[in-house]
Design a protein around this motif. Structure first.
Motif, PDB file in Angstrom:
ATOM      1  N   ARG A 166     -55.554  -6.975  35.894  1.00 40.75           N
ATOM      2  CA  ARG A 166     -55.147  -8.276  36.292  1.00 40.75           C
ATOM      3  C   ARG A 166     -53.685  -8.418  36.174  1.00 40.75           C
ATOM      4  N   THR A 167     -53.324  -8.339  35.019  1.00 41.82           N
ATOM      5  CA  THR A 167     -51.688  -8.510  34.874  1.00 41.82           C
ATOM      6  C   THR A 167     -51.009  -7.694  35.769  1.00 41.82           C
ATOM      7  N   ALA A 168     -51.379  -6.214  35.615  1.00 37.75           N
ATOM      8  CA  ALA A 168     -50.619  -5.194  36.531  1.00 37.75           C
ATOM      9  C   ALA A 168     -50.508  -5.915  38.148  1.00 37.75           C
ATOM     10  N   GLY A 169     -51.586  -6.614  38.504  1.00 37.29           N
ATOM     11  CA  GLY A 169     -51.888  -6.675  39.899  1.00 37.29           C
ATOM     12  C   GLY A 169     -50.890  -8.026  40.229  1.00 37.29           C
ATOM     13  N   ARG A 170     -50.611  -8.517  38.937  1.00 40.20           N
ATOM     14  CA  ARG A 170     -49.724 -10.032  39.463  1.00 40.20           C
ATOM     15  C   ARG A 170     -48.142  -9.580  39.252  1.00 40.20           C
ATOM     16  N   THR A 171     -48.005  -8.474  38.414  1.00 40.82           N
ATOM     17  CA  THR A 171     -46.931  -8.042  38.297  1.00 40.82           C
ATOM     18  C   THR A 171     -46.295  -7.311  39.507  1.00 40.82           C
ATOM     19  N   LEU A 172     -47.179  -6.753  40.085  1.00 42.84           N
ATOM     20  CA  LEU A 172     -46.652  -6.044  41.393  1.00 42.84           C
ATOM     21  C   LEU A 172     -46.764  -6.904  42.694  1.00 42.84           C
ATOM     22  N   GLY A 173     -47.134  -8.493  42.377  1.00 42.89           N
ATOM     23  CA  GLY A 173     -46.667  -9.204  43.353  1.00 42.89           C
ATOM     24  C   GLY A 173     -48.091  -9.714  44.012  1.00 42.89           C
ATOM     25  N   ALA A 174     -49.292  -9.379  43.525  1.00 43.18           N
ATOM     26  CA  ALA A 174     -50.170  -9.728  44.313  1.00 43.18           C
ATOM     27  C   ALA A 174     -50.752 -11.448  44.181  1.00 43.18           C
ATOM     28  N   ASN A 175     -50.759 -11.903  45.253  1.00 44.19           N
ATOM     29  CA  ASN A 175     -51.183 -13.394  45.053  1.00 44.19           C
ATOM     30  C   ASN A 175     -52.954 -13.582  44.845  1.00 44.19           C
ATOM     31  N   HIS A 176     -53.216 -14.667  44.696  1.00 41.72           N
ATOM     32  CA  HIS A 176     -54.597 -14.651  44.199  1.00 41.72           C
ATOM     33  C   HIS A 176     -55.595 -14.029  45.231  1.00 41.72           C
ATOM     34  N   PHE A 177     -55.474 -14.393  46.339  1.00 42.79           N
ATOM     35  CA  PHE A 177     -56.273 -13.516  47.242  1.00 42.79           C
ATOM     36  C   PHE A 177     -56.523 -12.140  47.115  1.00 42.79           C
ATOM     37  N   ALA A 178     -55.267 -11.560  47.135  1.00 45.31           N
ATOM     38  CA  ALA A 178     -54.980 -10.110  47.083  1.00 45.31           C
ATOM     39  C   ALA A 178     -55.533  -9.814  45.709  1.00 45.31           C
ATOM     40  N   LEU A 179     -55.280 -10.513  44.537  1.00 44.29           N
ATOM     41  CA  LEU A 179     -55.912 -10.173  43.217  1.00 44.29           C
ATOM     42  C   LEU A 179     -57.207  -9.764  43.435  1.00 44.29           C
ATOM     43  N   VAL A 180     -58.083 -11.040  44.180  1.00 45.67           N
ATOM     44  CA  VAL A 180     -59.466 -10.804  44.082  1.00 45.67           C
ATOM     45  C   VAL A 180     -59.865  -9.648  44.923  1.00 45.67           C
ATOM     46  N   THR A 181     -59.388  -9.496  46.137  1.00 45.01           N
ATOM     47  CA  THR A 181     -59.885  -8.523  47.071  1.00 45.01           C
ATOM     48  C   THR A 181     -59.484  -7.071  47.039  1.00 45.01           C
ATOM     49  N   ARG A 182     -58.149  -6.916  46.399  1.00 48.89           N
ATOM     50  CA  ARG A 182     -57.823  -5.516  46.326  1.00 48.89           C
ATOM     51  C   ARG A 182     -57.686  -5.042  44.688  1.00 48.89           C
ATOM     52  N   VAL A 183     -58.048  -5.944  43.936  1.00 46.21           N
ATOM     53  CA  VAL A 183     -57.953  -5.513  42.420  1.00 46.21           C
ATOM     54  C   VAL A 183     -59.226  -5.855  41.773  1.00 46.21           C
ATOM     55  N   LEU A 184     -59.758  -6.921  41.556  1.00 49.85           N
ATOM     56  CA  LEU A 184     -61.074  -7.471  40.915  1.00 49.85           C
ATOM     57  C   LEU A 184     -62.164  -6.734  41.675  1.00 49.85           C
ATOM     58  N   LEU A 185     -62.631  -7.035  42.902  1.00 49.88           N
ATOM     59  CA  LEU A 185     -63.691  -6.563  43.455  1.00 49.88           C
ATOM     60  C   LEU A 185     -63.669  -5.016  43.738  1.00 49.88           C
ATOM     61  N   PRO A 186     -62.733  -4.344  43.949  1.00 42.84           N
ATOM     62  CA  PRO A 186     -62.995  -2.856  43.820  1.00 42.84           C
ATOM     63  C   PRO A 186     -62.984  -2.331  42.384  1.00 42.84           C
ATOM     64  N   ALA A 187     -62.523  -2.982  41.415  1.00 46.37           N
ATOM     65  CA  ALA A 187     -62.797  -2.407  39.979  1.00 46.37           C
ATOM     66  C   ALA A 187     -64.177  -2.793  39.559  1.00 46.37           C
ATOM     67  N   ALA A 188     -64.698  -3.877  39.916  1.00 51.23           N
ATOM     68  CA  ALA A 188     -66.011  -4.147  39.898  1.00 51.23           C
ATOM     69  C   ALA A 188     -67.332  -3.719  40.552  1.00 51.23           C
ATOM     70  N   LEU A 189     -66.751  -2.889  41.597  1.00 55.85           N
ATOM     71  CA  LEU A 189     -67.786  -2.213  42.500  1.00 55.85           C
ATOM     72  C   LEU A 189     -68.756  -1.670  42.103  1.00 55.85           C
ATOM     73  N   PRO A 190     -68.693  -0.734  40.810  1.00 53.56           N
ATOM     74  CA  PRO A 190     -69.768   0.518  40.461  1.00 53.56           C
ATOM     75  C   PRO A 190     -70.986  -0.886  39.803  1.00 53.56           C
ATOM     76  N   ASN A 191     -70.422  -1.797  38.923  1.00 51.47           N
ATOM     77  CA  ASN A 191     -71.249  -2.799  38.115  1.00 51.47           C
ATOM     78  C   ASN A 191     -71.937  -3.447  39.338  1.00 51.47           C
ATOM     79  N   ILE A 192     -71.279  -3.800  40.451  1.00 52.66           N
ATOM     80  CA  ILE A 192     -71.939  -4.780  41.474  1.00 52.66           C
ATOM     81  C   ILE A 192     -73.070  -3.861  42.065  1.00 52.66           C
ATOM     82  N   VAL A 193     -72.807  -2.784  42.417  1.00 55.30           N
ATOM     83  CA  VAL A 193     -73.921  -1.824  43.047  1.00 55.30           C
ATOM     84  C   VAL A 193     -75.173  -1.660  41.963  1.00 55.30           C
ATOM     85  N   THR A 194     -74.928  -1.793  40.914  1.00 55.43           N
ATOM     86  CA  THR A 194     -76.102  -1.527  40.001  1.00 55.43           C
ATOM     87  C   THR A 194     -76.746  -2.756  40.202  1.00 55.43           C
ATOM     88  N   GLY A 195     -76.276  -3.722  40.127  1.00 53.09           N
ATOM     89  CA  GLY A 195     -76.897  -5.299  40.523  1.00 53.09           C
ATOM     90  C   GLY A 195     -77.709  -5.358  41.760  1.00 53.09           C
TER      91      GLY A 195
END
Length: 270
Positions: A166-195
């Motif tokens: 999260r910190t890296a995404g904000r440091t690179l200039g990601a806004n809240h929407f970009a942080l969710v769609t381009r950082v958090l969701l891709p990073a969480a994808l393996p566990n989401i598929v398990t669910g």
């Protein structure tokens, strides 16, 4: 080609061989108990031949259940497919909101955790009284049983993303929407598929239970027909179909899960 890569086809062949041998052993014991030793009468525990006849009647032959098994599979797959897609869409959205907003997570999340322990069959009487003895009641049970694990899985997966990302995404200039769609969701994808795989199994089991207690044609209703007519061979044949269909779809989702985990470096290719 490395030695490990060369050994993969051998491992897969051995696994398949053991699975086939295990199936043959089960069928052999079944035949021995029912046809040879006759431990139970046929109307209590059917022979493999009797179950095979029900398969033939229901899938491609003619007889008391002519074509009903095949049509029941189609009806059940249609219901669970639509219900599962709705559950994934709703559960994914609610789970994401819970991960981003703590008050929602502390309230709705806690309620969903409690509801997850409620057996799917317990929702059927409520669905029938609320929606009537119809298709809507079945769909309600399927959706609610798929919605809960998806919402909890998405929420937990997003919350488990390392804070450094999260910190890296904000440091690179990601806004809240970009942080969710381009950082958090891709990073969480393996566990989401398990669910998603867990939600499929919940939805499939919920569907059979709901069909069992309603009048809608499907695999669950076919089980009820077998019970009412004392046709235990039909019951066993339907149970086998339920297991095979559910297992095949689970394998598809598991293959997707394995592929994603390998792409993310979370699993070594066997």
């Amino acid at each position: 080609m490395t030695l490990a890569m060369a050994q993969r086809p051998v491992r897969r062949s051995l696994t398949l061989l053991w699975q086939v041998l295990g199936l043959l052993i089960i069928l052999g014991l079944w035949w021995l108990i029912t046809d040879v030793l006759k431990v139970w009468p046929p109307y209590v525990f059917p022979t493999p031949q009797a179950v095979w006849q029900e398969f033939a009647y229901g899938l491609w032959g003619s007889g008391p259940q002519d074509g009903k098994l095949l049509s029941s599979v189609g009806n059940s797959l249609r219901r669970v497919g639509l219900g599962y897609l709705i559950a994934v869409a709703l559960g994914g959205g609610v789970g994401l909101l819970m991960s981003l907003w703590r008050p929602l997570r502390d309230t709705l999340g806690a309620y969903l955790q409690g509801l997850q322990s409620v057996p799917s069959i317990a929702f059927v009487p409520f669905a029938i009284l609320f929606l009537g003895l119809n298709e809507k009641a079945v769909m309600f049970v399927v959706i609610i049983e798929g919605f809960i694990p998806v919402a909890l899985a998405v929420s937990g997966a997003v919350l488990n993303v390392p804070p450094a990302w999260r910190t890296a995404g904000r440091t690179l200039g990601a806004n809240h929407f970009a942080l969710v769609t381009r950082v958090l969701l891709p990073a969480a994808l393996p566990n989401i598929v398990t669910g998603l795989r867990t939600a499929w199994s919940f939805s499939w089991r919920a569907l059979i239970g709901a069909e069992l207690l309603t009048s809608n044609p499907g695999l669950g209703q076919l089980l009820e027909v077998g019970r009412n007519t004392a046709n235990v061979a039909l019951v066993v044949a339907t149970i086998i179909i339920v297991g095979v269909v559910g297992g095949l779809f689970d394998l598809i989702i598991r293959a997707l899960e394995t592929r994603i985990r390998r792409d993310y470096g979370l699993e070594v290719q066997a």
